[in-house]
Design an enzyme around this catalytic site. Sequence first.
Site, PDB file in Angstrom:
ATOM      1  N   HIS A  73       8.451  20.837   4.334  1.00 58.22           N
ATOM      2  CA  HIS A  73       8.609  19.547   3.632  1.00 58.22           C
ATOM      3  C   HIS A  73       9.476  18.568   4.448  1.00 58.22           C
ATOM      4  O   HIS A  73      10.540  18.139   4.000  1.00 58.22           O
ATOM      5  CB  HIS A  73       9.207  19.745   2.229  1.00 58.22           C
ATOM      6  CG  HIS A  73       8.894  18.599   1.293  1.00 58.22           C
ATOM      7  ND1 HIS A  73       8.724  18.758  -0.059  1.00 58.22           N
ATOM      8  CD2 HIS A  73       8.737  17.266   1.539  1.00 58.22           C
ATOM      9  CE1 HIS A  73       8.470  17.571  -0.612  1.00 58.22           C
ATOM     10  NE2 HIS A  73       8.489  16.645   0.338  1.00 58.22           N
ATOM     11  N   ARG A  86       0.161   3.601   0.157  1.00 57.58           N
ATOM     12  CA  ARG A  86       0.913   3.212   1.365  1.00 57.58           C
ATOM     13  C   ARG A  86       0.699   4.210   2.503  1.00 57.58           C
ATOM     14  O   ARG A  86       0.355   3.838   3.631  1.00 57.58           O
ATOM     15  CB  ARG A  86       2.412   3.114   1.030  1.00 57.58           C
ATOM     16  CG  ARG A  86       2.792   1.900   0.202  1.00 57.58           C
ATOM     17  CD  ARG A  86       4.225   2.001  -0.267  1.00 57.58           C
ATOM     18  NE  ARG A  86       4.377   3.080  -1.223  1.00 57.58           N
ATOM     19  CZ  ARG A  86       4.553   2.911  -2.528  1.00 57.58           C
ATOM     20  NH1 ARG A  86       4.645   1.706  -3.040  1.00 57.58           N
ATOM     21  NH2 ARG A  86       4.669   3.944  -3.343  1.00 57.58           N
ATOM     22  N   ILE A  87       0.891   5.517   2.222  1.00 53.57           N
ATOM     23  CA  ILE A  87       0.806   6.509   3.306  1.00 53.57           C
ATOM     24  C   ILE A  87      -0.652   6.717   3.709  1.00 53.57           C
ATOM     25  O   ILE A  87      -0.972   6.815   4.903  1.00 53.57           O
ATOM     26  CB  ILE A  87       1.493   7.830   2.898  1.00 53.57           C
ATOM     27  CG1 ILE A  87       2.979   7.558   2.585  1.00 53.57           C
ATOM     28  CG2 ILE A  87       1.362   8.880   4.002  1.00 53.57           C
ATOM     29  CD1 ILE A  87       3.729   8.716   1.960  1.00 53.57           C
ATOM     30  N   GLU A 142       8.754  25.501  -3.764  1.00 57.67           N
ATOM     31  CA  GLU A 142       9.543  25.219  -2.549  1.00 57.67           C
ATOM     32  C   GLU A 142      10.973  25.682  -2.754  1.00 57.67           C
ATOM     33  O   GLU A 142      11.507  25.484  -3.837  1.00 57.67           O
ATOM     34  CB  GLU A 142       9.505  23.721  -2.236  1.00 57.67           C
ATOM     35  CG  GLU A 142       8.090  23.244  -1.931  1.00 57.67           C
ATOM     36  CD  GLU A 142       8.009  21.781  -1.490  1.00 57.67           C
ATOM     37  OE1 GLU A 142       9.051  21.131  -1.344  1.00 57.67           O
ATOM     38  OE2 GLU A 142       6.879  21.297  -1.281  1.00 57.67           O
ATOM     39  N   SER A 194       1.386  15.636   0.479  1.00 53.18           N
ATOM     40  CA  SER A 194       1.729  14.900  -0.755  1.00 53.18           C
ATOM     41  C   SER A 194       2.671  15.736  -1.613  1.00 53.18           C
ATOM     42  O   SER A 194       3.901  15.662  -1.433  1.00 53.18           O
ATOM     43  CB  SER A 194       0.455  14.501  -1.491  1.00 53.18           C
ATOM     44  OG  SER A 194      -0.250  15.625  -1.978  1.00 53.18           O
ATOM     45  N   ARG A 195       2.117  16.553  -2.497  1.00 57.98           N
ATOM     46  CA  ARG A 195       2.901  17.518  -3.259  1.00 57.98           C
ATOM     47  C   ARG A 195       2.067  18.784  -3.354  1.00 57.98           C
ATOM     48  O   ARG A 195       0.845  18.724  -3.552  1.00 57.98           O
ATOM     49  CB  ARG A 195       3.214  17.017  -4.668  1.00 57.98           C
ATOM     50  CG  ARG A 195       4.312  15.970  -4.751  1.00 57.98           C
ATOM     51  CD  ARG A 195       5.709  16.564  -4.459  1.00 57.98           C
ATOM     52  NE  ARG A 195       6.753  15.572  -4.595  1.00 57.98           N
ATOM     53  CZ  ARG A 195       7.195  14.800  -3.583  1.00 57.98           C
ATOM     54  NH1 ARG A 195       6.690  14.920  -2.383  1.00 57.98           N
ATOM     55  NH2 ARG A 195       8.177  13.933  -3.796  1.00 57.98           N
ATOM     56  N   MET A 242      -5.573   6.355  -1.345  1.00 58.34           N
ATOM     57  CA  MET A 242      -5.400   5.287  -0.344  1.00 58.34           C
ATOM     58  C   MET A 242      -4.276   4.356  -0.798  1.00 58.34           C
ATOM     59  O   MET A 242      -4.487   3.208  -1.166  1.00 58.34           O
ATOM     60  CB  MET A 242      -6.721   4.544  -0.160  1.00 58.34           C
ATOM     61  CG  MET A 242      -6.734   3.587   1.013  1.00 58.34           C
ATOM     62  SD  MET A 242      -6.430   4.386   2.600  1.00 58.34           S
ATOM     63  CE  MET A 242      -8.094   4.505   3.270  1.00 58.34           C
TER      64      MET A 242
HETATM   65  P1  NAP Z   1       1.310   5.332  -3.247  1.00 61.09           P
HETATM   66  O1  NAP Z   1       1.426   4.119  -2.382  1.00 61.09           O
HETATM   67  O2  NAP Z   1       1.571   5.201  -4.696  1.00 61.09           O
HETATM   68  O3  NAP Z   1      -0.137   5.977  -2.993  1.00 61.09           O
HETATM   69  C1  NAP Z   1      -0.743   6.881  -3.842  1.00 61.09           C
HETATM   70  C2  NAP Z   1      -2.206   6.495  -3.983  1.00 61.09           C
HETATM   71  O4  NAP Z   1      -2.864   7.470  -4.794  1.00 61.09           O
HETATM   72  C3  NAP Z   1      -2.404   5.143  -4.672  1.00 61.09           C
HETATM   73  O5  NAP Z   1      -3.425   4.435  -4.016  1.00 61.09           O
HETATM   74  C4  NAP Z   1      -2.836   5.555  -6.068  1.00 61.09           C
HETATM   75  O6  NAP Z   1      -3.624   4.598  -6.723  1.00 61.09           O
HETATM   76  C5  NAP Z   1      -3.637   6.796  -5.783  1.00 61.09           C
HETATM   77  N1  NAP Z   1      -3.784   7.619  -6.976  1.00 61.09           N
HETATM   78  C6  NAP Z   1      -2.854   7.932  -7.904  1.00 61.09           C
HETATM   79  N2  NAP Z   1      -3.368   8.732  -8.854  1.00 61.09           N
HETATM   80  C7  NAP Z   1      -4.653   8.917  -8.527  1.00 61.09           C
HETATM   81  C8  NAP Z   1      -5.708   9.642  -9.106  1.00 61.09           C
HETATM   82  N3  NAP Z   1      -5.534  10.335 -10.237  1.00 61.09           N
HETATM   83  N4  NAP Z   1      -6.915   9.630  -8.504  1.00 61.09           N
HETATM   84  C9  NAP Z   1      -7.111   8.907  -7.380  1.00 61.09           C
HETATM   85  N5  NAP Z   1      -6.139   8.198  -6.763  1.00 61.09           N
HETATM   86  C10 NAP Z   1      -4.930   8.196  -7.330  1.00 61.09           C
HETATM   87  O7  NAP Z   1       2.305   6.458  -2.730  1.00 61.09           O
HETATM   88  P2  NAP Z   1       2.751   6.771  -1.216  1.00 61.09           P
HETATM   89  O8  NAP Z   1       4.001   6.053  -0.897  1.00 61.09           O
HETATM   90  O9  NAP Z   1       1.579   6.636  -0.344  1.00 61.09           O
HETATM   91  O10 NAP Z   1       3.128   8.336  -1.395  1.00 61.09           O
HETATM   92  C11 NAP Z   1       2.167   9.263  -1.836  1.00 61.09           C
HETATM   93  C12 NAP Z   1       2.815  10.584  -2.169  1.00 61.09           C
HETATM   94  O11 NAP Z   1       3.181  11.241  -0.950  1.00 61.09           O
HETATM   95  C13 NAP Z   1       4.138  10.509  -2.932  1.00 61.09           C
HETATM   96  O12 NAP Z   1       3.923  10.387  -4.327  1.00 61.09           O
HETATM   97  C14 NAP Z   1       4.837  11.786  -2.576  1.00 61.09           C
HETATM   98  O13 NAP Z   1       4.545  12.781  -3.530  1.00 61.09           O
HETATM   99  C15 NAP Z   1       4.224  12.166  -1.237  1.00 61.09           C
HETATM  100  N6  NAP Z   1       5.193  12.091  -0.122  1.00 61.09           N
HETATM  101  C16 NAP Z   1       5.491  13.232   0.557  1.00 61.09           C
HETATM  102  C17 NAP Z   1       6.350  13.183   1.634  1.00 61.09           C
HETATM  103  C18 NAP Z   1       6.685  14.413   2.414  1.00 61.09           C
HETATM  104  O14 NAP Z   1       7.808  14.526   2.879  1.00 61.09           O
HETATM  105  N7  NAP Z   1       5.768  15.329   2.609  1.00 61.09           N
HETATM  106  C19 NAP Z   1       6.930  11.973   2.022  1.00 61.09           C
HETATM  107  C20 NAP Z   1       6.611  10.830   1.313  1.00 61.09           C
HETATM  108  C21 NAP Z   1       5.714  10.903   0.229  1.00 61.09           C
HETATM  109  P3  NAP Z   1      -2.946   3.329  -7.473  1.00 61.09           P
HETATM  110  O15 NAP Z   1      -2.636   2.365  -6.357  1.00 61.09           O
HETATM  111  O16 NAP Z   1      -3.981   2.885  -8.412  1.00 61.09           O
HETATM  112  O17 NAP Z   1      -1.692   3.826  -8.140  1.00 61.09           O
HETATM  113  C1  GLV Z   2       9.140  13.115  -0.199  1.00 64.41           C
HETATM  114  O1  GLV Z   2       8.522  14.096  -0.412  1.00 64.41           O
HETATM  115  C2  GLV Z   2       9.034  11.907  -0.947  1.00 64.41           C
HETATM  116  O2  GLV Z   2       8.351  11.891  -1.987  1.00 64.41           O
HETATM  117  O3  GLV Z   2       9.660  10.913  -0.542  1.00 64.41           O
END
Ligand code: NAP
Ligand code: GLV
Length: 334
Positions: free
Chosen positions: A284, A155-156, A265, A235-236, A153
Amino acid sequence: MRVYVTRKLPDEVAGILTPFFEVESWPHEDVPVSRSALLSGVETADGLVRLLTDRIDRSVLDGARRLKIVANVAVGFDNVDVGACTERGIAVTNTPGVLTESTADLAFALLLAAARRIPEAQDALKRFEWKAWSLMFLTGRDVHSATLGIVGMGRIGRAVARRAAGFSMRILYYSRRRDAEIEGETGAVFRPLDELLRESDFVSIHLPLTEETRHLIGERELSLMKPTSVLVNTSRGPVVDEAALCHALERRTIWAAGLDVYEEEPLPAQSPLRSLDNVVLLPHIGSATVTTRTRMASMAAENVREFLLRGKALTPVNPEVLALRRAIEQPNAD
Ligand code: NAP
Ligand code: GLV
């Protein structure tokens, strides 16, 4: 100072750097930089703008004599050895926030597409298989009022929760910590991971890839999910054990999946995922809107400009490097 960029950038983004730096760029838009071009590109670079396709490890950093910043055009930075950068006093930045809403849109699109079998339905129509309106033809799963489990939980994850609330979904979540604000806003309820998997109709993953999250969703976790459930991963890829997922989809121990990311990928030609009819596969494209991708690239370029000219980064991943540099450059500042 010199900046190396591992992909051709749009002119408006390149314009953030060119007035201040000598900029050299890999010339292709759609072909990743070759390893040899990357190694020679960073040799004398002060700044590096890189995409998630370009692994930045010790072998790259060892040859980068003057490198001060690695600016990632992505929020996920699992493909950069941040520890090795920090040891060398190199700042790492990413692009949080600007892609949140676009990626949440895509996660929701995948959820809907897998639940309502949209790609399969379009293929059927185009293959002239739609002969008559039939009662159970291409029936899927209801999204409205179903239970969504959000894993991660951040940003996304929060942006997906807001969308789910608009679909009257019951929201469960698992994350490293509780989020009172999103609980209040959407009615989301915290659950340990196993319970979330057992109770959810849809599971959407929004974790970063780390050593802790690699294969967090494996055979055991998939076996906890309902046979009617749908797994969405934007995510990944390596957060999910892809072989175990294929197995679960083949045996229909889960109902469907929607994937934007993969363990390897681009998705290998021989991947068994390609032949399954209960999975929606995207290449992706989570953040792939013109506006968002332009913002991401601009943010990376601005990080390089601000850091090299003023010692400040907008979105540092290892802020300790910035503090250290400030202390060295202005020892009496505090
Ligand atoms: P974020 O705001 O850092 O959200 C990640 C969440 O996961 C945070 O709440 C984090 O907790 C939690 N977390 C981390 N490690 C954990 C664990 N071991 N167990 C439980 N919860 C855990 O990141 P975001 O901006 O939402 O992005 C998330 C991921 O989406 C990115 O890292 C990226 O890999 C992926 N992504 C993919 C695309 C795509 O094109 N498909 C685009 C954008 C992002 P904390 O707050 O405590 O750190
Ligand atoms: C895309 O996958 C990103 O992490 O921004």
